[in-house]
Design a protein around this motif. Structure first.
Motif, PDB file in Angstrom:
ATOM      1  N   PRO B  36       0.840  -1.201   0.000  1.00  0.00           N
ATOM      2  CA  PRO B  36       0.000   0.000   0.000  1.00  0.00           C
ATOM      3  C   PRO B  36       0.878   1.256   0.000  1.00  0.00           C
ATOM      4  N   GLY B  37       0.451   2.264  -0.747  1.00  0.00           N
ATOM      5  CA  GLY B  37       1.168   3.546  -0.797  1.00  0.00           C
ATOM      6  C   GLY B  37       2.530   3.486  -1.454  1.00  0.00           C
ATOM      7  N   VAL B  38       2.717   2.495  -2.345  1.00  0.00           N
ATOM      8  CA  VAL B  38       4.005   2.331  -3.023  1.00  0.00           C
ATOM      9  C   VAL B  38       4.303   3.557  -3.912  1.00  0.00           C
ATOM     10  N   ASP B  39       5.583   3.923  -3.997  1.00  0.00           N
ATOM     11  CA  ASP B  39       6.023   5.008  -4.878  1.00  0.00           C
ATOM     12  C   ASP B  39       6.466   4.394  -6.206  1.00  0.00           C
ATOM     13  N   VAL B  40       5.548   4.374  -7.181  1.00  0.00           N
ATOM     14  CA  VAL B  40       5.814   3.675  -8.445  1.00  0.00           C
ATOM     15  C   VAL B  40       7.005   4.277  -9.187  1.00  0.00           C
ATOM     16  N   GLN B  41       7.156   5.622  -9.096  1.00  0.00           N
ATOM     17  CA  GLN B  41       8.286   6.257  -9.780  1.00  0.00           C
ATOM     18  C   GLN B  41       9.615   5.722  -9.249  1.00  0.00           C
ATOM     19  N   SER B  42       9.700   5.598  -7.925  1.00  0.00           N
ATOM     20  CA  SER B  42      10.935   5.093  -7.315  1.00  0.00           C
ATOM     21  C   SER B  42      11.192   3.638  -7.730  1.00  0.00           C
ATOM     22  N   VAL B  43      10.145   2.795  -7.726  1.00  0.00           N
ATOM     23  CA  VAL B  43      10.298   1.403  -8.153  1.00  0.00           C
ATOM     24  C   VAL B  43      10.799   1.368  -9.598  1.00  0.00           C
ATOM     25  N   SER B  44      10.192   2.181 -10.453  1.00  0.00           N
ATOM     26  CA  SER B  44      10.556   2.217 -11.865  1.00  0.00           C
ATOM     27  C   SER B  44      12.018   2.630 -12.049  1.00  0.00           C
ATOM     28  N   GLU B  45      12.453   3.634 -11.293  1.00  0.00           N
ATOM     29  CA  GLU B  45      13.832   4.096 -11.425  1.00  0.00           C
ATOM     30  C   GLU B  45      14.832   3.031 -10.970  1.00  0.00           C
ATOM     31  N   ARG B  46      14.486   2.328  -9.879  1.00  0.00           N
ATOM     32  CA  ARG B  46      15.390   1.281  -9.405  1.00  0.00           C
ATOM     33  C   ARG B  46      15.410   0.098 -10.379  1.00  0.00           C
ATOM     34  N   LEU B  47      14.263  -0.145 -11.062  1.00  0.00           N
ATOM     35  CA  LEU B  47      14.248  -1.197 -12.096  1.00  0.00           C
ATOM     36  C   LEU B  47      15.165  -0.834 -13.260  1.00  0.00           C
ATOM     37  N   VAL B  48      15.189   0.453 -13.618  1.00  0.00           N
ATOM     38  CA  VAL B  48      16.098   0.894 -14.685  1.00  0.00           C
ATOM     39  C   VAL B  48      17.549   0.633 -14.273  1.00  0.00           C
ATOM     40  N   GLU B  49      17.861   0.874 -12.985  1.00  0.00           N
ATOM     41  CA  GLU B  49      19.231   0.628 -12.508  1.00  0.00           C
ATOM     42  C   GLU B  49      19.619  -0.855 -12.590  1.00  0.00           C
ATOM     43  N   VAL B  50      18.743  -1.737 -12.104  1.00  0.00           N
ATOM     44  CA  VAL B  50      19.099  -3.168 -12.167  1.00  0.00           C
ATOM     45  C   VAL B  50      19.141  -3.645 -13.617  1.00  0.00           C
ATOM     46  N   GLU B  51      18.342  -3.024 -14.478  1.00  0.00           N
ATOM     47  CA  GLU B  51      18.408  -3.385 -15.899  1.00  0.00           C
ATOM     48  C   GLU B  51      19.768  -2.986 -16.478  1.00  0.00           C
ATOM     49  N   HIS B  52      20.282  -1.826 -16.078  1.00  0.00           N
ATOM     50  CA  HIS B  52      21.612  -1.428 -16.542  1.00  0.00           C
ATOM     51  C   HIS B  52      22.671  -2.412 -16.046  1.00  0.00           C
ATOM     52  N   ASP B  53      22.514  -2.878 -14.803  1.00  0.00           N
ATOM     53  CA  ASP B  53      23.445  -3.890 -14.284  1.00  0.00           C
ATOM     54  C   ASP B  53      23.402  -5.154 -15.151  1.00  0.00           C
ATOM     55  N   SER B  54      22.197  -5.565 -15.540  1.00  0.00           N
ATOM     56  CA  SER B  54      22.053  -6.751 -16.397  1.00  0.00           C
ATOM     57  C   SER B  54      22.761  -6.542 -17.720  1.00  0.00           C
ATOM     58  N   ASP B  55      22.562  -5.363 -18.301  1.00  0.00           N
ATOM     59  CA  ASP B  55      23.236  -5.061 -19.573  1.00  0.00           C
ATOM     60  C   ASP B  55      24.749  -5.174 -19.429  1.00  0.00           C
ATOM     61  N   ALA B  56      25.265  -4.654 -18.319  1.00  0.00           N
ATOM     62  CA  ALA B  56      26.717  -4.687 -18.102  1.00  0.00           C
ATOM     63  C   ALA B  56      27.212  -6.136 -17.989  1.00  0.00           C
ATOM     64  N   ILE B  57      26.469  -6.961 -17.243  1.00  0.00           N
ATOM     65  CA  ILE B  57      26.848  -8.374 -17.086  1.00  0.00           C
ATOM     66  C   ILE B  57      26.843  -9.073 -18.453  1.00  0.00           C
ATOM     67  N   THR B  58      25.783  -8.851 -19.232  1.00  0.00           N
ATOM     68  CA  THR B  58      25.665  -9.484 -20.549  1.00  0.00           C
ATOM     69  C   THR B  58      26.811  -9.054 -21.456  1.00  0.00           C
ATOM     70  N   HIS B  59      27.126  -7.759 -21.406  1.00  0.00           N
ATOM     71  CA  HIS B  59      28.204  -7.230 -22.232  1.00  0.00           C
ATOM     72  C   HIS B  59      29.555  -7.863 -21.863  1.00  0.00           C
ATOM     73  N   GLU B  60      29.810  -7.980 -20.567  1.00  0.00           N
ATOM     74  CA  GLU B  60      31.039  -8.637 -20.080  1.00  0.00           C
ATOM     75  C   GLU B  60      31.107 -10.082 -20.560  1.00  0.00           C
ATOM     76  N   LEU B  61      29.938 -10.766 -20.483  1.00  0.00           N
ATOM     77  CA  LEU B  61      29.889 -12.168 -20.917  1.00  0.00           C
ATOM     78  C   LEU B  61      30.265 -12.292 -22.392  1.00  0.00           C
ATOM     79  N   TYR B  62      29.691 -11.406 -23.223  1.00  0.00           N
ATOM     80  CA  TYR B  62      29.972 -11.466 -24.655  1.00  0.00           C
ATOM     81  C   TYR B  62      31.468 -11.252 -24.916  1.00  0.00           C
TER      82      TYR B  62
END
Lengths: 208, 208, 208
Positions: B36-62
């Motif tokens: 209840p009362g979740v801050d969707v903007q904050s969740v969305s921004e943190r999702l963008v950050e973990v997505e960038h981490d995923s991109d970095a991991i994938t790039h390193e793997l390649y």
């Protein structure tokens, strides 16, 4: 005596033939939807049953792959073909479920364009069922994949005309959205038949 | 002394483990949306950050694939697995972005069926994170892919019930369209986890 | 004298170059849609023509694969690359057809966000056409696939902004649904260019 590098274990071909025969049962059920006074709930329930049969066949095939030392063609290709045949059934089953879940059964009739796509699926399933036993000799399959691709194009045109009909202003927005889900599943089934045909083509190209 | 044809370069397994651990962070963030009362903007921004981490991991793997002379299993399979783990994250991130971009945060609550799909994703990510380290021995993975497929079926049912809810007449057409985009991304994430599991199965079948 | 295990049959590379050059024709036609007073029917008809040219090129390529004893790289990869280039054109053609079929030509102008996606497609097609001839040496392709993936991300952002615009309340629900079909095809074309780039990357990784 000619040396055979790969034994033709007939049971693999039987899996593909059984899976494709089951898809004919699926498209037969969809064809019932065009009949006047059809009981959509009953069609949907019978689609769930044939989908369970497909799952069982696919599961048996995977076990067979895992327990076989040698396979008539690449393990991965057998796996992929089994999985793609199963995908077709998932889309056929979804059509019945969505029609029932969304209460689209209350419409006087479904738009004619929907039945056009079902007719294409009916031809694709019969063609696929006839082709599967020919995998054993890898002969006479070109006609199958060419025709299956042609039918997919036909399905694509029917799909577009179905969308034009849905968006014509004849239906309210929510009914359009519901019917669009159904039409999308029908089109995905046409595509899925094409993926099966493309995989058969790849296998034949590779093994020839 | 037993000859090892392929050295087990542990760093490859570490990439998969890190990528999957990152997916758990992603589904944890989605689970916050039910609070209840979740801050969707904050969740969305943190999702963008973990997505960038995923991109970095994938790039390193390649880069690692390209610079390695020998790999623990087929180069292409390593590539595909890395890319499929990355796909999951793209869908998780999209859910947050769409909720925020469409202003769906103004709804009093999201329909319960949406949280049902998030629960499935939560289980799939944990299961995947537990399975990845087992790639090293290729043992004990069957349970993972069977369960991941079962969860995808559960997600599919939850998806259908979410659509029934959206199309129930409770929401106006534009809200339905917006929420459908969100629900479609959630379902695509469930599918993407299944694709990861199917690829693991293919690799194990091939290497065994 | 260096022994060449695989002969570089130039005609294979020519197929890819021709197919990609045809995609540039396709995106040029889509770019015309931004011109004031554009005749959408004429654009759509010319898109159908270039799509037929693509089909013919793909068909010739498949025949060439089937009739060649040796190929410059894996038969399956040649097949897949040809098929993925063809997929791009299918999406480009669909954009024109849907705009025409749905009568979206009557709108005063298409939303600006749609043209943003077309600009991305325009860059992707030029980049792909420049990269294809480099397949022969397998050199200098990394920049292409990195940039093509970056453009796909840009296309994805433009797609999201297009959806926000469509769902803003500016258009009635049926117009939203029709334009969404068009925007989905544009986004699928961006994705399809990325699939081409990913396949080129896989081939280079494998052959290097």
């Amino acid at each position: 005596m000619r040396l055979r590098l790969r034994p033709s274990d007939d049971s693999f071909y039987e899996f593909f033939s059984r899976a494709a025969a089951n898809l004919v049962k699926g498209t037969d059920l969809l064809s019932e939807l065009a009949l006047p006074g059809v009981d959509v709930q009953s069609v949907s329930e019978r689609l769930v049953e044939v989908e369970h049969d497909s799952d069982a066949i696919t599961h048996e095939l995977y076990k067979k792959i895992n327990s076989s030392f040698i396979t008539p063609f690449d393990r991965e290709d057998i796996y992929r073909l089994g999985s793609l045949l199963d995908d077709v059934m998932d889309h056929l089953e979804a059509v019945g479920s969505l029609l029932y879940l969304y209460g689209l059964t209350k419409l006087p009739t479904l738009p004619r364009e929907i039945h056009e796509i079902v007719k294409v699926l009916d031809q694709q399933s019969r063609l696929t069922a006839e082709a599967m036993p020919r995998l054993k000799t890898m002969k006479g399959l070109e006609e199958y994949w060419v025709e299956c691709n042609r039918l997919e194009n036909e399905g694509d045109s029917a799909y577009r005309m179905a969308l034009v009909r849905l968006f014509s202003g004849e239906y309210d927005a929510l009914t359009v959205l519901k019917m669009k889900e159904v039409v999308d599943e029908l089109e995905a089934a046409c595509d899925a038949f094409e993926h099966v045909a493309n995989t058969v083509e790849t296998i034949v190209v590779k093994e020839s």
